[in-house]
Write a protein that holds these residues in place. Structure first.
Motif, PDB file in Angstrom:
ATOM      1  N   SER A 183       8.421  -0.962 -18.353  1.00 14.98           N
ATOM      2  CA  SER A 183       7.619  -1.951 -17.619  1.00 14.98           C
ATOM      3  C   SER A 183       8.231  -3.344 -17.716  1.00 14.98           C
ATOM      4  CB  SER A 183       6.172  -1.939 -18.092  1.00 14.98           C
ATOM      5  OG  SER A 183       6.122  -2.200 -19.459  1.00 14.98           O
ATOM      6  N   SER A 184       7.547  -4.295 -17.116  1.00 10.87           N
ATOM      7  CA  SER A 184       8.114  -5.622 -16.875  1.00 10.87           C
ATOM      8  C   SER A 184       8.349  -6.439 -18.154  1.00 10.87           C
ATOM      9  CB  SER A 184       7.153  -6.357 -15.954  1.00 10.87           C
ATOM     10  OG  SER A 184       7.540  -7.673 -15.826  1.00 10.87           O
ATOM     11  N   GLU A 185       9.404  -7.267 -18.129  1.00  6.45           N
ATOM     12  CA  GLU A 185       9.672  -8.157 -19.263  1.00  6.45           C
ATOM     13  C   GLU A 185       8.808  -9.416 -19.165  1.00  6.45           C
ATOM     14  OE1 GLU A 185      13.952  -8.845 -19.650  1.00  6.45           O
ATOM     15  OE2 GLU A 185      14.235  -6.738 -19.172  1.00  6.45           O
ATOM     16  N   ILE A 186       8.321  -9.713 -17.968  1.00  7.20           N
ATOM     17  CA  ILE A 186       7.364 -10.820 -17.811  1.00  7.20           C
ATOM     18  C   ILE A 186       5.978 -10.198 -17.807  1.00  7.20           C
ATOM     19  CG2 ILE A 186       6.490 -12.589 -16.228  1.00  7.20           C
ATOM     20  CD1 ILE A 186       9.350 -13.071 -15.357  1.00  7.20           C
ATOM     21  N   GLU A 187       5.115 -10.684 -18.698  1.00  4.55           N
ATOM     22  CA  GLU A 187       3.832 -10.011 -18.899  1.00  4.55           C
ATOM     23  C   GLU A 187       2.701 -11.031 -19.004  1.00  4.55           C
ATOM     24  OE1 GLU A 187       1.807  -7.804 -18.297  1.00  4.55           O
ATOM     25  OE2 GLU A 187       3.069  -6.193 -19.044  1.00  4.55           O
ATOM     26  N   THR A 188       1.483 -10.561 -18.805  1.00  2.00           N
ATOM     27  CA  THR A 188       0.330 -11.458 -18.979  1.00  2.00           C
ATOM     28  C   THR A 188      -0.115 -11.392 -20.437  1.00  2.00           C
ATOM     29  OG1 THR A 188      -1.179  -9.676 -18.461  1.00  2.00           O
ATOM     30  CG2 THR A 188      -0.500 -11.061 -16.621  1.00  2.00           C
ATOM     31  N   GLU A 189      -0.869 -12.396 -20.873  1.00  2.00           N
ATOM     32  CA  GLU A 189      -1.424 -12.398 -22.230  1.00  2.00           C
ATOM     33  C   GLU A 189      -2.291 -11.171 -22.443  1.00  2.00           C
ATOM     34  OE1 GLU A 189      -2.220 -16.472 -24.548  1.00  2.00           O
ATOM     35  OE2 GLU A 189      -3.668 -15.981 -23.003  1.00  2.00           O
ATOM     36  N   GLU A 190      -2.998 -10.800 -21.383  1.00  2.00           N
ATOM     37  CA  GLU A 190      -3.916  -9.668 -21.431  1.00  2.00           C
ATOM     38  C   GLU A 190      -3.194  -8.386 -21.871  1.00  2.00           C
ATOM     39  OE1 GLU A 190      -6.991 -10.095 -21.029  1.00  2.00           O
ATOM     40  OE2 GLU A 190      -7.846  -8.121 -20.656  1.00  2.00           O
ATOM     41  N   TYR A 191      -2.046  -8.111 -21.250  1.00  2.00           N
ATOM     42  CA  TYR A 191      -1.335  -6.855 -21.536  1.00  2.00           C
ATOM     43  C   TYR A 191      -0.388  -6.954 -22.733  1.00  2.00           C
ATOM     44  CZ  TYR A 191      -3.185  -4.514 -17.482  1.00  2.00           C
ATOM     45  OH  TYR A 191      -4.033  -3.910 -16.591  1.00  2.00           O
ATOM     46  N   ASN A 192       0.047  -8.180 -23.054  1.00  2.00           N
ATOM     47  CA  ASN A 192       0.940  -8.316 -24.213  1.00  2.00           C
ATOM     48  C   ASN A 192       0.144  -8.392 -25.526  1.00  2.00           C
ATOM     49  OD1 ASN A 192       3.972  -8.920 -24.863  1.00  2.00           O
ATOM     50  ND2 ASN A 192       2.804 -10.329 -26.127  1.00  2.00           N
ATOM     51  N   PHE A 193      -1.063  -8.974 -25.456  1.00  2.00           N
ATOM     52  CA  PHE A 193      -1.843  -9.172 -26.693  1.00  2.00           C
ATOM     53  C   PHE A 193      -3.252  -8.571 -26.653  1.00  2.00           C
ATOM     54  CE2 PHE A 193       0.905 -13.139 -26.995  1.00  2.00           C
ATOM     55  CZ  PHE A 193       1.714 -12.629 -27.981  1.00  2.00           C
ATOM     56  N   ASN A 194      -4.105  -9.081 -25.739  1.00  2.00           N
ATOM     57  CA  ASN A 194      -5.539  -8.756 -25.778  1.00  2.00           C
ATOM     58  C   ASN A 194      -5.812  -7.265 -25.829  1.00  2.00           C
ATOM     59  OD1 ASN A 194      -5.670 -11.458 -25.476  1.00  2.00           O
ATOM     60  ND2 ASN A 194      -6.833 -11.467 -23.574  1.00  2.00           N
TER      61      ASN A 194
END
Ligand SMILES: [Zn+2]
Length: 271
Positions: free
Chosen positions: A123-134
């Protein structure tokens, strides 16, 4: 061809026109317009380049036709002698490049996991806070979310700090299904670059979702991967460790290859 042919314009003429317009220009915005007219894609200068390459192509074609005609005039015996094919002559050697070492190791690890029934997902190297952390149970107060660890692109978007964003995306699009997934890719963390730290590195991550999956599956899988990578008898060690988002957790060590366990700078004397 329905394309219209543009009237040709000489280099001298372009220079004259450009100089004239620049002398007459009264302010910067006019100069800007002149710049666009001459220098931008499709402008007069690029048209000139097109003309030059068309002329060159035409000259090359003429040369080729002349060469063929010349050959046709020659006697067939002469031709045969010249075109004699030597099938034993050594071919021209073309140096081949090789795959990057990181790509090679990723492929090697994929090759271990694929026969176990795992699927590769990226998947993408640019991510939202939601999918990277929350969604990974890493609340806003988690240390990894500190600005010092993460490259934020704006308030919401960031460069992923781990490949675990893939887990969430795969699980969301395959809900209530048993899953065996392996992923690899670049991750980014704000770190001072030195011999053992870098702001960008590669992670390889696998996960399994299903009934009756236990810790022993994880241990067995890790053992298999390390044996395939380092050899059957290569010393490895499991030790309990604390990770804030998985419970129970374990870390696995493999003996340092360069020093064979004696301790060196690469393993920070840990062997
Ligand atoms: Zn070592």
């Amino acid at each position: 061809m329905s394309e219209k042919t543009k009237p040709t314009i000489s280099e001298k003429e372009i220079k004259r026109l450009a100089e004239k317009s620049l002398t007459e220009a009264e302010n910067f915005s006019e100069v800007e317009i002149i710049k666009k007219k001459y220098l931008e894609k499709g402008g007069l200068i690029s048209q000139l380049f097109q003309q030059i390459s068309q002329k060159r192509d035409l000259a090359q074609k003429k040369k080729l036709v002349a060469k063929v005609q010349e050959r046709e005039k020659k006697s067939p015996e002469q031709d045969q002698k010249k075109d004699k094919l030597d099938i034993y002559r050594e071919g021209k050697k073309v140096p081949l490049a090789s795959l990057h070492p990181i790509t090679q190791i990723i492929q090697k690890i994929y090759d271990i996991f694929l026969p176990l029934g795992y699927q590769v997902s990226e998947s993408s190297e640019i991510e939202t806070e939601e999918y990277n952390f929350n969604k990974l149970n890493m609340p806003p107060e988690h240390p990894a979310r500190d600005m010092h660890d993460t490259f934020y692109l704006n308030v919401n978007l960031l460069l992923r700090t781990h490949t675990s964003n893939t887990q969430i995306r795969v699980m969301e699009s395959n809900s209530n299904q048993e899953l065996k997934v392996i992923t690899a890719g670049k991750v980014y963390r704000r770190d001072e670059d030195d011999a053992t730290h870098t702001h960008q590195f590669t992670q390889i991550e696998g996960f399994m979702v299903g009934r009756d999956i236990s810790f022993s599956h994880l241990k067995g899988t890790l053992e298999l991967v390390l044996k395939k990578l380092f050899g059957e008898d290569h010393p490895i060690r499991f030790r309990p460790s604390y990770f804030p988002f998985t419970e129970p957790s374990v870390e696995v060590d493999a003996q340092c290859l360069p020093c064979q366990g004696k301790g060196c700078n690469i393993c920070k004397k840990t062997g």
